[in-house]
Write a protein that holds these residues in place. Structure first.
Motif, PDB file in Angstrom:
ATOM      1  N   ILE A  88       0.374   2.632   7.214  1.00 37.99           N
ATOM      2  CA  ILE A  88       1.703   2.567   7.841  1.00 37.99           C
ATOM      3  C   ILE A  88       2.801   2.625   6.786  1.00 37.99           C
ATOM      4  CG2 ILE A  88       3.242   1.132   9.240  1.00 37.99           C
ATOM      5  CD1 ILE A  88       0.646   0.061  10.637  1.00 37.99           C
ATOM      6  N   ARG A  89       2.580   1.948   5.666  1.00 37.05           N
ATOM      7  CA  ARG A  89       3.571   1.963   4.586  1.00 37.05           C
ATOM      8  C   ARG A  89       3.718   3.373   4.008  1.00 37.05           C
ATOM      9  NH1 ARG A  89       5.965  -2.063   2.043  1.00 37.05           N
ATOM     10  NH2 ARG A  89       4.589  -3.575   3.095  1.00 37.05           N
ATOM     11  N   ASP A  90       2.611   4.064   3.809  1.00 38.35           N
ATOM     12  CA  ASP A  90       2.667   5.429   3.292  1.00 38.35           C
ATOM     13  C   ASP A  90       3.433   6.347   4.246  1.00 38.35           C
ATOM     14  OD1 ASP A  90       1.261   4.737   1.046  1.00 38.35           O
ATOM     15  OD2 ASP A  90      -0.653   5.584   1.707  1.00 38.35           O
ATOM     16  N   LEU A  91       3.194   6.198   5.539  1.00 36.84           N
ATOM     17  CA  LEU A  91       3.881   7.041   6.520  1.00 36.84           C
ATOM     18  C   LEU A  91       5.382   6.768   6.519  1.00 36.84           C
ATOM     19  CD1 LEU A  91       1.280   6.748   9.407  1.00 36.84           C
ATOM     20  CD2 LEU A  91       1.833   8.843   8.151  1.00 36.84           C
ATOM     21  N   SER A 148      -2.933  -0.044  17.883  1.00 36.36           N
ATOM     22  CA  SER A 148      -4.014  -1.013  18.064  1.00 36.36           C
ATOM     23  C   SER A 148      -3.490  -2.432  17.857  1.00 36.36           C
ATOM     24  CB  SER A 148      -5.165  -0.732  17.097  1.00 36.36           C
ATOM     25  OG  SER A 148      -6.312  -1.493  17.427  1.00 36.36           O
ATOM     26  N   PHE A 149      -4.054  -3.382  18.578  1.00 42.00           N
ATOM     27  CA  PHE A 149      -3.551  -4.752  18.590  1.00 42.00           C
ATOM     28  C   PHE A 149      -3.466  -5.347  17.186  1.00 42.00           C
ATOM     29  CE2 PHE A 149      -3.974  -9.355  19.015  1.00 42.00           C
ATOM     30  CZ  PHE A 149      -3.031  -9.641  19.990  1.00 42.00           C
ATOM     31  N   GLY A 150      -4.486  -5.112  16.363  1.00 44.18           N
ATOM     32  CA  GLY A 150      -4.532  -5.704  15.032  1.00 44.18           C
ATOM     33  C   GLY A 150      -3.576  -5.097  14.027  1.00 44.18           C
ATOM     34  N   TYR A 151      -2.798  -4.115  14.442  1.00 41.11           N
ATOM     35  CA  TYR A 151      -1.795  -3.517  13.562  1.00 41.11           C
ATOM     36  C   TYR A 151      -0.464  -4.277  13.582  1.00 41.11           C
ATOM     37  CZ  TYR A 151      -4.675   0.817  13.584  1.00 41.11           C
ATOM     38  OH  TYR A 151      -5.675   1.748  13.459  1.00 41.11           O
ATOM     39  N   LEU A 152      -0.342  -5.304  14.403  1.00 40.13           N
ATOM     40  CA  LEU A 152       0.964  -5.933  14.604  1.00 40.13           C
ATOM     41  C   LEU A 152       1.534  -6.533  13.323  1.00 40.13           C
ATOM     42  CD1 LEU A 152       3.300  -6.796  16.382  1.00 40.13           C
ATOM     43  CD2 LEU A 152       1.995  -8.836  17.032  1.00 40.13           C
ATOM     44  N   GLU A 153       0.812  -7.436  12.686  1.00 41.27           N
ATOM     45  CA  GLU A 153       1.341  -8.090  11.485  1.00 41.27           C
ATOM     46  C   GLU A 153       1.578  -7.090  10.361  1.00 41.27           C
ATOM     47  OE1 GLU A 153       2.528 -11.021  11.399  1.00 41.27           O
ATOM     48  OE2 GLU A 153       1.817 -11.637  13.380  1.00 41.27           O
ATOM     49  N   PRO A 154       0.655  -6.149  10.106  1.00 43.24           N
ATOM     50  CA  PRO A 154       0.951  -5.124   9.099  1.00 43.24           C
ATOM     51  C   PRO A 154       2.214  -4.325   9.417  1.00 43.24           C
ATOM     52  CG  PRO A 154      -1.390  -5.150   9.569  1.00 43.24           C
ATOM     53  CD  PRO A 154      -0.745  -6.054  10.568  1.00 43.24           C
ATOM     54  N   ALA A 212       7.809  -2.879   8.357  1.00 42.01           N
ATOM     55  CA  ALA A 212       9.129  -2.687   8.968  1.00 42.01           C
ATOM     56  C   ALA A 212      10.217  -3.432   8.206  1.00 42.01           C
ATOM     57  CB  ALA A 212       9.095  -3.142  10.422  1.00 42.01           C
ATOM     58  N   ALA A 213       9.894  -4.589   7.669  1.00 40.81           N
ATOM     59  CA  ALA A 213      10.890  -5.356   6.914  1.00 40.81           C
ATOM     60  C   ALA A 213      11.357  -4.614   5.671  1.00 40.81           C
ATOM     61  CB  ALA A 213      10.300  -6.709   6.532  1.00 40.81           C
ATOM     62  N   ASP A 214      10.501  -3.749   5.147  1.00 39.69           N
ATOM     63  CA  ASP A 214      10.844  -2.995   3.937  1.00 39.69           C
ATOM     64  C   ASP A 214      11.447  -1.626   4.242  1.00 39.69           C
ATOM     65  OD1 ASP A 214       9.856  -5.056   2.347  1.00 39.69           O
ATOM     66  OD2 ASP A 214       7.831  -4.207   2.292  1.00 39.69           O
ATOM     67  N   PHE A 215      11.391  -1.193   5.499  1.00 40.12           N
ATOM     68  CA  PHE A 215      11.916   0.116   5.888  1.00 40.12           C
ATOM     69  C   PHE A 215      12.797  -0.043   7.133  1.00 40.12           C
ATOM     70  CE2 PHE A 215       8.184   1.079   3.409  1.00 40.12           C
ATOM     71  CZ  PHE A 215       8.546   2.205   2.674  1.00 40.12           C
ATOM     72  N   PRO A 216      13.982  -0.633   6.963  1.00 43.07           N
ATOM     73  CA  PRO A 216      14.839  -0.938   8.120  1.00 43.07           C
ATOM     74  C   PRO A 216      15.336   0.289   8.878  1.00 43.07           C
ATOM     75  CG  PRO A 216      16.011  -1.291   6.060  1.00 43.07           C
ATOM     76  CD  PRO A 216      14.582  -1.078   5.698  1.00 43.07           C
ATOM     77  N   VAL A 220      11.331  -3.025  15.317  1.00 47.60           N
ATOM     78  CA  VAL A 220       9.969  -3.021  15.861  1.00 47.60           C
ATOM     79  C   VAL A 220      10.005  -3.366  17.345  1.00 47.60           C
ATOM     80  CG1 VAL A 220       7.649  -4.021  15.751  1.00 47.60           C
ATOM     81  CG2 VAL A 220       8.980  -3.726  13.648  1.00 47.60           C
ATOM     82  N   ASN A 221       9.431  -2.500  18.147  1.00 50.61           N
ATOM     83  CA  ASN A 221       9.315  -2.747  19.584  1.00 50.61           C
ATOM     84  C   ASN A 221       7.843  -2.821  19.969  1.00 50.61           C
ATOM     85  OD1 ASN A 221      10.468  -3.133  22.186  1.00 50.61           O
ATOM     86  ND2 ASN A 221       9.848  -1.055  22.732  1.00 50.61           N
ATOM     87  N   THR A 222       7.567  -3.430  21.112  1.00 50.19           N
ATOM     88  CA  THR A 222       6.195  -3.472  21.630  1.00 50.19           C
ATOM     89  C   THR A 222       6.156  -2.839  23.016  1.00 50.19           C
ATOM     90  OG1 THR A 222       6.519  -5.664  22.619  1.00 50.19           O
ATOM     91  CG2 THR A 222       5.655  -5.593  20.368  1.00 50.19           C
TER      92      THR A 222
END
Length: 362
Positions: free
Chosen positions: A84-87, A99-105, A110-114, A130-132
């Motif tokens: 996600i960071r690379d993208l 996927s559910f386990g991607y939330l915290e990553p 997102a905090a680094d790419f506002p 970030v939206n869900t």
């Protein structure tokens, strides 16, 4: 007068030129780069396949206004954060983490790419960028359980499940409530995989449930293995995520299908227009997020009519699956009357009566 006419023509010409320039600029503008991160291969059916159908529908709807990137088979955890960071660093302005386990990553990136917009499937936390989004899968699960209860000879269904997160528990409970509406003594036996995608483990779990008396199988996992096992063993199937008729033409009673194209298109349009906001979305059957595939021709007409009547009641808001008197599998009263709130459904961590199985801690 001649001078005024000339000035008028000049003004009109300049205005026309400005409009042409604006149109040309819009046409030649760089597309919105959109990325999709998938937990499994796209394959021919299943969770990721349905998300990718949604991506393709968005591309078809928006044409050259969007350009998409896909990364498949990304494990939850540190690997997903790296991807996600690379993208985000590669100028993707909209990223769907599916996927559910991607939330915290996702939240950390997102905090680094506002300036990047992130959409997370099934999450419960948001941020300024970030939206869900999620679907009320439990609505057609209830209908599928009602159908299974009418069609089962043993009164036992087998449920192959990934992880004990609320979304999965909702589906198990709704399926059980529907099945017990048709047969008050019905049981739903649950086996946990502790993975979202592992065809070998999914097949093994399905075989175990058949050996335990289940004559209807369903699942919350990512491959076609449960469908193929049902076809092989001659039991009935309620497919999940995709219509699995090509894998289980005789076994499939119906399928609970996910429909993401409309939502993905609307989100991309909002980012393009500068109107995107982090407003969590939980869409149901009435919103077109999830649907019930056509029933198998072997389903009796009166059963089809019953299921369709209940479907129409759900869509119209006249019936809610988690309503009335609800008792859990340990005998504790969970709801006396009325309907459960969205908050209670979203945090569901217990089984209804009729479920056979345990709730492990993830």
């Amino acid at each position: 007068m001649y001078k005024n006419l000339t000035r008028g023509r000049l003004a009109a010409w300049i205005a026309g030129l400005s409009l042409w320039a604006a149109a040309a600029s819009a046409e030649n503008a760089a597309p919105l780069n959109v990325a999709f991160v998938y937990v499994s291969p796209i394959g021919d059916a299943g969770w990721t396949y349905q998300h990718d159908l949604g991506r393709r529908a968005m591309e078809e709807a928006l044409g050259s206004r969007v350009s998409t990137t896909v990364v498949e088979s990304v494990a939850e955890g540190p690997d997903s954060e790296r991807v996600i960071r690379d993208l985000a660093a590669q100028d993707h302005r909209l990223i769907f983490a599916t996927s559910f386990g991607y939330l915290e990553p996702t939240l950390r990136v997102a905090a680094d790419f506002p300036n990047v917009r992130f959409e997370h499937a099934g999450g419960y936390k948001t941020a300024p960028n970030v939206n869900t989004y999620n679907a009320r899968y439990y609505e057609p699960r209830y209908l599928a359980g009602l159908l299974a209860g009418k069609m089962s000879q043993t009164g036992v269904a087998g449920y192959v499940a990934g992880f004990p997160v609320p979304e999965v528990i909702q589906g198990i409970n709704a399926f059980t409530l529907g099945m017990r509406e048709a047969n008050p003594k019905a049981q739903v036996k649950v086996l946990w995989l502790n993975t979202w995608f592992d065809p070998a483990k999914e097949r093994e779990a399905a075989l175990t449930l058949v050996h335990q008396g289940a004559d209807v199988l369903t699942n919350h996992s990512g491959s076609t293995a449960v469908a193929q096992t049902a076809e092989e063993k001659g039991v009935k199937l309620v497919a999940y995520q995709s219509d699995m008729r090509r894998f289980a033409p005789n076994a499939q009673l119906t399928a609970i299908t996910h429909q993401w194209g409309g939502y993905y298109t609307r989100v991309a349009q909002a980012v393009l227009a500068g109107t995107w906001k982090p407003e969590p979305v939980w869409g149901g059957m009435k919103d077109g997020f999830v649907a019930l595939a056509p029933l198998h021709p072997s389903v009796p007409a009166e059963v089809s009519a019953l299921v369709d009547a209940k479907r129409r009641a759900i869509v119209a808001g006249r019936f809610k699956p988690f309503s009335g008197r609800l008792v859990d599998h340990l005998g504790k009263l969970r709801l006396q009357q009325g309907a459960m709130s969205d908050e209670a459904i979203a945090t569901m961590n217990w089984f209804v009566q009729g479920v056979v199985g345990s709730l492990p801690t993830r």
